[in-house]
Design a protein around this motif. Structure first.
Motif, mmCIF file in Angstrom:
data_model
loop_
_atom_site.group_PDB
_atom_site.id
_atom_site.type_symbol
_atom_site.label_atom_id
_atom_site.label_comp_id
_atom_site.label_asym_id
_atom_site.label_seq_id
_atom_site.Cartn_x
_atom_site.Cartn_y
_atom_site.Cartn_z
ATOM 1 N N PRO A 393 -0.348 -3.993 9.520
ATOM 2 C CA PRO A 393 -0.090 -3.694 8.105
ATOM 3 C C PRO A 393 -0.614 -2.331 7.679
ATOM 4 O O PRO A 393 0.010 -1.656 6.854
ATOM 5 N N PHE A 394 -1.734 -1.910 8.253
ATOM 6 C CA PHE A 394 -2.269 -0.589 7.927
ATOM 7 C C PHE A 394 -1.281 0.493 8.345
ATOM 8 O O PHE A 394 -1.010 1.448 7.608
ATOM 9 N N GLY A 395 -0.686 0.335 9.530
ATOM 10 C CA GLY A 395 0.259 1.330 10.025
ATOM 11 C C GLY A 395 1.518 1.407 9.180
ATOM 12 O O GLY A 395 2.046 2.501 8.918
ATOM 13 N N THR A 396 2.011 0.249 8.750
ATOM 14 C CA THR A 396 3.205 0.227 7.900
ATOM 15 C C THR A 396 2.973 0.999 6.606
ATOM 16 O O THR A 396 3.797 1.819 6.180
ATOM 17 N N GLU A 397 1.839 0.750 5.983
ATOM 18 C CA GLU A 397 1.535 1.411 4.711
ATOM 19 C C GLU A 397 1.115 2.864 4.910
ATOM 20 O O GLU A 397 1.322 3.704 4.029
ATOM 21 N N LEU A 398 0.540 3.185 6.080
ATOM 22 C CA LEU A 398 0.146 4.561 6.362
ATOM 23 C C LEU A 398 1.359 5.481 6.327
ATOM 24 O O LEU A 398 1.315 6.565 5.725
ATOM 25 N N THR A 399 2.438 5.052 6.951
ATOM 26 C CA THR A 399 3.660 5.864 6.950
ATOM 27 C C THR A 399 4.154 6.096 5.534
ATOM 28 O O THR A 399 4.568 7.207 5.173
ATOM 29 N N LYS A 400 4.095 5.067 4.703
ATOM 30 C CA LYS A 400 4.571 5.188 3.325
ATOM 31 C C LYS A 400 3.711 6.153 2.516
ATOM 32 O O LYS A 400 4.222 6.964 1.738
ATOM 33 N N MET A 401 2.398 6.084 2.697
ATOM 34 C CA MET A 401 1.528 6.965 1.904
ATOM 35 C C MET A 401 1.632 8.413 2.361
ATOM 36 O O MET A 401 1.609 9.338 1.551
ATOM 37 N N LEU A 402 1.757 8.618 3.679
ATOM 38 C CA LEU A 402 1.809 9.978 4.190
ATOM 39 C C LEU A 402 3.157 10.641 3.923
ATOM 40 O O LEU A 402 3.238 11.869 3.819
ATOM 41 N N SER A 403 4.220 9.829 3.817
ATOM 42 C CA SER A 403 5.546 10.388 3.552
ATOM 43 C C SER A 403 5.866 10.457 2.069
ATOM 44 O O SER A 403 6.961 10.872 1.691
ATOM 45 N N GLY A 404 4.917 10.031 1.219
ATOM 46 C CA GLY A 404 5.104 10.135 -0.224
ATOM 47 C C GLY A 404 5.874 9.002 -0.858
ATOM 48 O O GLY A 404 6.206 9.060 -2.047
#
Length: 429
Positions: A393-404
Motif C-alpha cells: 500500500p505504501f508503494g501504491t500511494e507513493l507513486t500517486k504522491m510523487l506524480s502529483g
C-alpha cells in the motif's frame, strides 16, 4: 540479475518441480525418527540461472561430507515462494524441511508457528560470527528462527568521473547536497545528476532520515501520518522534481530504464543495492570498475542516514520430524559457514553475513567491498508480522504522491487506512 525489491520482480524462473509436492521429512510425510539415511528437501529461492548453480555445487559438497544425509534440491521462483510455503505449511503437507526465506517473511512465518527455533542447535553454533543486526532481524519474540545466508542494503551509487567533471569532490551527505549536486552535474556534464526508482523500498531512507519508520512496534502505532514521515516524503517529492533530476519513470520498464541510463553514463547517481553491481560493471560507463562510487544514502533533517537491510535467511520447517530437523540444522550450518559464504560471494557477487567471510578474495570485488563499508548504516526491519506487506500500500500511494495525483498528506492517510487492514491492532498516528 535485475531485481525490483518491493515489487518482487522475479516472476520468471523455473517452475517448482513435482517432487516439491511432498517433503521427504516432516509431518507431511508422516515420518517419525528415521533410522537410515535421511533425505531433506530444500527450497532454494535464488535466481535459477545466475545463482542456483553455486548452491547446487554446495549441496553436492554437503552430501559428500555427510553421507547419511541427502538433499532434495528444488528451485522455487522467489515471487511464488512465500505463498507456496504458507499454503504447504498451513496444510501440514508438502512444506520443505529448509527454505531460503526473504528476511521480510520470517516474522510472519514465525508468528504462524511454521518455523523451528534454532537457538542452541548446530545451525546457530557460530551465531557470534554473524553481523549482529542480521541476527536481530532473524529473531522474533526473543527466539532465533533463521540463519542469515546473504545480505544487502541500499547505498548511493555514483559515477565518479561525472562527479569529478562537475567539480564534486565527495558524495553528498544530505538530501539538500544531493539536489545541489544533481543540478551541478546537469549544468556541467549535460546529463541528469540523479534518478529515483519510485518503489516504497527505495523510499525508506527518507523515513529513516527523519528518525521514523512505517510503524513503531514498541507503541504499536503506524507512523505514515506522523510529522516526521510527512516531512520525509515532502523531502523526496521536492527531490524528484528538482533541476538535474531525471523525470519520474512510473512505467513498467522504469527500473530497467533507470539502470540502463546509469550504466551508460546518462545519469550520474541512483539509490541501489549490491545485487546490481555486476550489471553496472558491464555498462559502458563502468568499464573501469574504479569509476563506481558507493556511499551511505544521504541523511535527512534529523541528521540520520540509513537504508533497509535485505537478504535471505535459511529457516527450518517446524513440522519436520526429529531426524529431519537434525539433518536440516546440519545443512543450515554448512550453507551459512564462512567457507560456504566465501564461495557464494565470489561466485554470485553477493554480500556475506559474517565478518570472517570477508576474505581478500571476496573484497577484491569492489562492489562487495564498497557495500560492506556501509552495511553498518543498515536498518533492520522491525520484528512484526506483515511489516514487509506494508510496502504494497505504501508503494501504491507513493507513486500517486510523487506524480502529483495526490498530496503527500492524502497519500499517507490512504496508506494508513490500508495498513490498518493488515495490522488492525495498530493505532494510527
Amino acid at each position: 540479475m535485475r531485481r525490483g525489491i518491493a515489487a518482487a520482480v522475479l516472476a520468471t524462473a523455473i517452475a517448482v518441480s513435482a517432487s516439491a509436492c511432498g517433503s521427504s521429512g516432516g509431518s507431511a510425510s508422516g515420518n517419525t525418527a528415521a533410522s537410515g539415511p535421511v533425505t531433506i528437501t530444500w527450497w532454494d529461492t535464488s535466481d535459477a540461472t545466475n545463482e542456483a548453480p553455486t548452491y547446487k555445487a554446495l549441496v553436492a559438497q554437503f552430501e559428500q561430507a555427510n553421507p547419511t544425509i541427502k538433499v532434495n534440491y528444488v528451485s522455487v521462483p522467489f515471487a511464488d515462494a512465500q505463498t507456496k510455503f504458507t499454503a504447504a505449511a498451513s496444510a501440514g503437507k508438502g512444506a520443505p524441511d529448509v527454505l531460503r526465506s526473504d528476511v521480510g517473511w520470517l516474522a510472519g512465518f514465525a508468528q504462524q508457528g511454521f518455523l523451528a527455533p534454532l537457538d542452541g542447535t548446530p545451525a546457530a553454533a557460530q551465531k557470534s560470527s554473524f553481523e549482529q543486526q542480521l541476527i536481530q532481524q532473524a529473531t522474533y519474540q526473543g527466539k532465533l528462527y533463521g540463519m542469515p545466508e546473504v545480505t544487502d542494503t541500499l547505498g548511493l551509487m555514483y559515477n565518479k568521473a561525472l562527479f569529478t567533471k562537475a567539480g564534486i569532490t565527495a558524495a553528498p551527505k544530505t538530501w539538500d547536497e544531493l539536489k545541489a549536486d544533481a543540478a551541478l552535474v546537469k549544468q556541467k556534464d549535460g546529463v541528469d545528476g540523479f534518478a529515483f526508482n519510485p518503489a516504497s523500498y527505495y523510499a525508506m531512507p527518507f523515513l529513516y532520515g527523519e528518525g521514523t519508520d512505517m510503524l513503531d512496534a514498541s507503541s504499536k502505532k503506524l507512523e505514515f501520518n506522523s510529522a516526521a514521515a510527512i516531512k520525509g516524503m515532502n523531502t523526496l517529492k521536492a527531490l524528484v522534481t528538482a533541476p538535474g533530476v531525471s523525470k519520474l519513470d512510473t512505467t513498467p520498464n522504469g527500473y530497467t530504464n533507470i539502470m540502463d541510463a546509469f550504466e551508460s553514463g546518462k545519469v550520474a547517481s541512483i539509490i541501489q543495492g549490491p545485487w546490481e553491481t555486476s550489471n553496472v560493471f558491464k555498462g559502458a560507463a563502468f568499464a573501469d570498475k574504479a569509476n563506481l562510487g558507493v556511499a551511505v544514502v544521504p541523511a535527512g533533517s534529523a541528521g540520520k542516514a540509513g537504508a533497509p537491510i535485505g537478504g535471505h535467511n535459511l529457516v527450518a520447517y517446524a513440522g519436520s520430524d526429529a531426524a529431519h530437523q537434525a539433518a536440516s540444522e546440519k545443512f543450515i550450518a554448512f550453507m551459512t559457514s564462512a567457507a560456504s559464504q566465501v564461495t557464494i560471494a565470489t561466485k554470485n557477487d553477493t554480500l556475506p553475513t559474517r565478518q570472517d567471510a570477508y576474505t581478500s578474495a571476496v573484497t577484491s570485488n569492489p562492489g562487495i567491498a564498497d557495500f560492506q563499508a556501509i552495511l553498518s548504516a543498515g536498518v533492520p526491519r522491525q520484528p512484526v508480522a506483515h511489516y514487509s506487506d506494508l510496502y504494497g500500500p505504501f508503494g501504491t500511494e507513493l507513486t500517486k504522491m510523487l506524480s502529483g495525483q495526490e498530496t503527500v498528506q492524502q497519500a499517507m492517510s490512504n496508506t494508513t487506512v490500508q495498513a490498518q487492514k493488515l495490522l488492525p491492532d495498530y493505532a494510527a498516528q
